[in-house]
Design a protein around this motif. Structure first.
Motif, PDB file in Angstrom:
ATOM      1  N   GLY A   5       0.798  -1.215   0.000  1.00 29.82           N
ATOM      2  CA  GLY A   5       0.000   0.000   0.000  1.00 29.82           C
ATOM      3  C   GLY A   5       0.840   1.280   0.000  1.00 29.82           C
ATOM      4  O   GLY A   5       0.325   2.364  -0.278  1.00 29.82           O
ATOM      5  N   ASP A   6       2.149   1.154   0.279  1.00 37.08           N
ATOM      6  CA  ASP A   6       3.056   2.300   0.280  1.00 37.08           C
ATOM      7  C   ASP A   6       3.678   2.560  -1.084  1.00 37.08           C
ATOM      8  O   ASP A   6       4.343   3.579  -1.276  1.00 37.08           O
ATOM      9  CB  ASP A   6       4.216   2.064   1.267  1.00 37.08           C
ATOM     10  CG  ASP A   6       3.770   1.888   2.692  1.00 37.08           C
ATOM     11  OD1 ASP A   6       2.808   2.566   3.101  1.00 37.08           O
ATOM     12  OD2 ASP A   6       4.393   1.074   3.407  1.00 37.08           O
ATOM     13  N   ALA A   7       3.499   1.665  -2.025  1.00 34.62           N
ATOM     14  CA  ALA A   7       4.263   1.685  -3.273  1.00 34.62           C
ATOM     15  C   ALA A   7       4.148   3.002  -4.038  1.00 34.62           C
ATOM     16  O   ALA A   7       5.159   3.557  -4.483  1.00 34.62           O
ATOM     17  CB  ALA A   7       3.850   0.513  -4.159  1.00 34.62           C
ATOM     18  N   GLU A   8       2.948   3.514  -4.200  1.00 38.40           N
ATOM     19  CA  GLU A   8       2.789   4.749  -4.976  1.00 38.40           C
ATOM     20  C   GLU A   8       3.470   5.922  -4.272  1.00 38.40           C
ATOM     21  O   GLU A   8       4.165   6.734  -4.900  1.00 38.40           O
ATOM     22  CB  GLU A   8       1.311   5.059  -5.206  1.00 38.40           C
ATOM     23  CG  GLU A   8       1.105   6.240  -6.124  1.00 38.40           C
ATOM     24  CD  GLU A   8      -0.337   6.391  -6.576  1.00 38.40           C
ATOM     25  OE1 GLU A   8      -0.614   7.414  -7.212  1.00 38.40           O
ATOM     26  OE2 GLU A   8      -1.172   5.505  -6.311  1.00 38.40           O
ATOM     27  N   GLU A   9       3.300   6.011  -2.959  1.00 34.82           N
ATOM     28  CA  GLU A   9       3.908   7.106  -2.206  1.00 34.82           C
ATOM     29  C   GLU A   9       5.435   7.008  -2.213  1.00 34.82           C
ATOM     30  O   GLU A   9       6.137   8.024  -2.316  1.00 34.82           O
ATOM     31  CB  GLU A   9       3.370   7.124  -0.772  1.00 34.82           C
ATOM     32  CG  GLU A   9       3.689   8.389  -0.038  1.00 34.82           C
ATOM     33  CD  GLU A   9       2.993   8.485   1.315  1.00 34.82           C
ATOM     34  OE1 GLU A   9       3.295   9.446   2.028  1.00 34.82           O
ATOM     35  OE2 GLU A   9       2.169   7.610   1.666  1.00 34.82           O
ATOM     36  N   ILE A  10       5.980   5.790  -2.136  1.00 32.00           N
ATOM     37  CA  ILE A  10       7.431   5.610  -2.183  1.00 32.00           C
ATOM     38  C   ILE A  10       7.963   6.024  -3.551  1.00 32.00           C
ATOM     39  O   ILE A  10       9.018   6.669  -3.651  1.00 32.00           O
ATOM     40  CB  ILE A  10       7.824   4.153  -1.854  1.00 32.00           C
ATOM     41  CG1 ILE A  10       7.517   3.837  -0.395  1.00 32.00           C
ATOM     42  CG2 ILE A  10       9.305   3.912  -2.146  1.00 32.00           C
ATOM     43  CD1 ILE A  10       7.638   2.370  -0.032  1.00 32.00           C
ATOM     44  N   SER A  11       7.239   5.692  -4.605  1.00 32.06           N
ATOM     45  CA  SER A  11       7.644   6.087  -5.959  1.00 32.06           C
ATOM     46  C   SER A  11       7.767   7.604  -6.058  1.00 32.06           C
ATOM     47  O   SER A  11       8.768   8.134  -6.569  1.00 32.06           O
ATOM     48  CB  SER A  11       6.634   5.559  -6.983  1.00 32.06           C
ATOM     49  OG  SER A  11       6.967   5.990  -8.280  1.00 32.06           O
ATOM     50  N   HIS A  55       4.688   2.828  -9.275  1.00 33.97           N
ATOM     51  CA  HIS A  55       4.142   2.135  -8.097  1.00 33.97           C
ATOM     52  C   HIS A  55       4.077   0.626  -8.299  1.00 33.97           C
ATOM     53  O   HIS A  55       4.292  -0.130  -7.356  1.00 33.97           O
ATOM     54  CB  HIS A  55       2.795   2.729  -7.679  1.00 33.97           C
ATOM     55  CG  HIS A  55       1.645   2.363  -8.537  1.00 33.97           C
ATOM     56  ND1 HIS A  55       1.342   3.011  -9.699  1.00 33.97           N
ATOM     57  CD2 HIS A  55       0.726   1.387  -8.394  1.00 33.97           C
ATOM     58  CE1 HIS A  55       0.271   2.465 -10.243  1.00 33.97           C
ATOM     59  NE2 HIS A  55      -0.123   1.482  -9.471  1.00 33.97           N
ATOM     60  N   ALA A  56       3.820   0.166  -9.520  1.00 34.28           N
ATOM     61  CA  ALA A  56       3.786  -1.280  -9.770  1.00 34.28           C
ATOM     62  C   ALA A  56       5.175  -1.889  -9.558  1.00 34.28           C
ATOM     63  O   ALA A  56       5.307  -2.993  -9.017  1.00 34.28           O
ATOM     64  CB  ALA A  56       3.281  -1.566 -11.183  1.00 34.28           C
ATOM     65  N   GLY A  57       6.201  -1.151  -9.956  1.00 33.11           N
ATOM     66  CA  GLY A  57       7.567  -1.609  -9.743  1.00 33.11           C
ATOM     67  C   GLY A  57       7.892  -1.711  -8.267  1.00 33.11           C
ATOM     68  O   GLY A  57       8.507  -2.685  -7.812  1.00 33.11           O
TER      69      GLY A  57
END
Length: 181
Positions: free
Chosen positions: A23-29, A53-55
């Motif tokens: 759930g953090d992926a988009e924000e980390i990107s 975010h998918a990566g």
């Protein structure tokens, strides 16, 4: 790998360090992109080596399952403000070591976030059979970072001459630093 959440209060700022989740992926990107644009201490310029975010979902999922990988985030008021990642190796000759990297938003420098991300990673590594943590490419002008790493037991193991060209068009050396438990 996953760790237990840790809460910190430093100079009036409350923050949490915890394992990254999908759930953090988009924000980390978005965070990584912003941090890359805030400092020349990172390997990339803003937009280079972009991971969507998918990566990051794939990276987080793989790191969560791998016993020698750890992906942490620092969060305050529901916003991710820093991250660190420690990546082990599956080759027998290198099972004892892992590579480490981190980034913290410039607005949150000076609150111990980088130091606490590193302390959590070091503790995890020491308890999971990782004997050596390596930082590749520490920019010679990153004095604050170098002092932080040294304070946590890292030593300069090598120098890569003229390793980077920065925005001023000049070459800069970088250090290889490592901590051996």
């Amino acid at each position: 790998m996953v760790i237990n959440q840790q809460d910190f209060y430093v100079k009036g700022v409350n923050y949490t360090i915890r394992a990254a989740t999908n759930g953090d992926a988009e924000e980390i990107s978005e965070l990584r992109l912003q941090i890359d644009g805030e400092t020349e201490n990172m390997d990339r310029e803003k937009g280079e080596g972009y991971i969507d975010h998918a990566g990051f979902e794939r990276i987080i999922e793989a790191d969560t399952k791998h016993p020698k990988n750890l992906f942490l985030v620092a969060e305050t008021n529901g916003k991710i403000i820093g991250y660190s990642r420690c990546v082990g190796n599956d080759l027998k000759r290198f099972l004892h070591k892992a590579e480490f990297g981190l980034g913290v938003l410039k607005d949150f420098w000076g609150f111990g976030i980088g130091k606490n991300l590193m302390k959590e990673t070091i503790s995890w590594a020491d308890n999971n059979g990782i004997e050596k943590i390596v930082l590749y490419g520490v920019l010679e002008t990153n004095k604050r970072g170098i002092e932080l790493y040294k304070s946590l037991g890292f030593e300069i193991e090598g120098l890569m001459k003229k390793d980077r060209i920065l925005s001023d068009g000049k070459y800069y050396n970088t250090y290889i630093m490592a901590r051996f438990n």
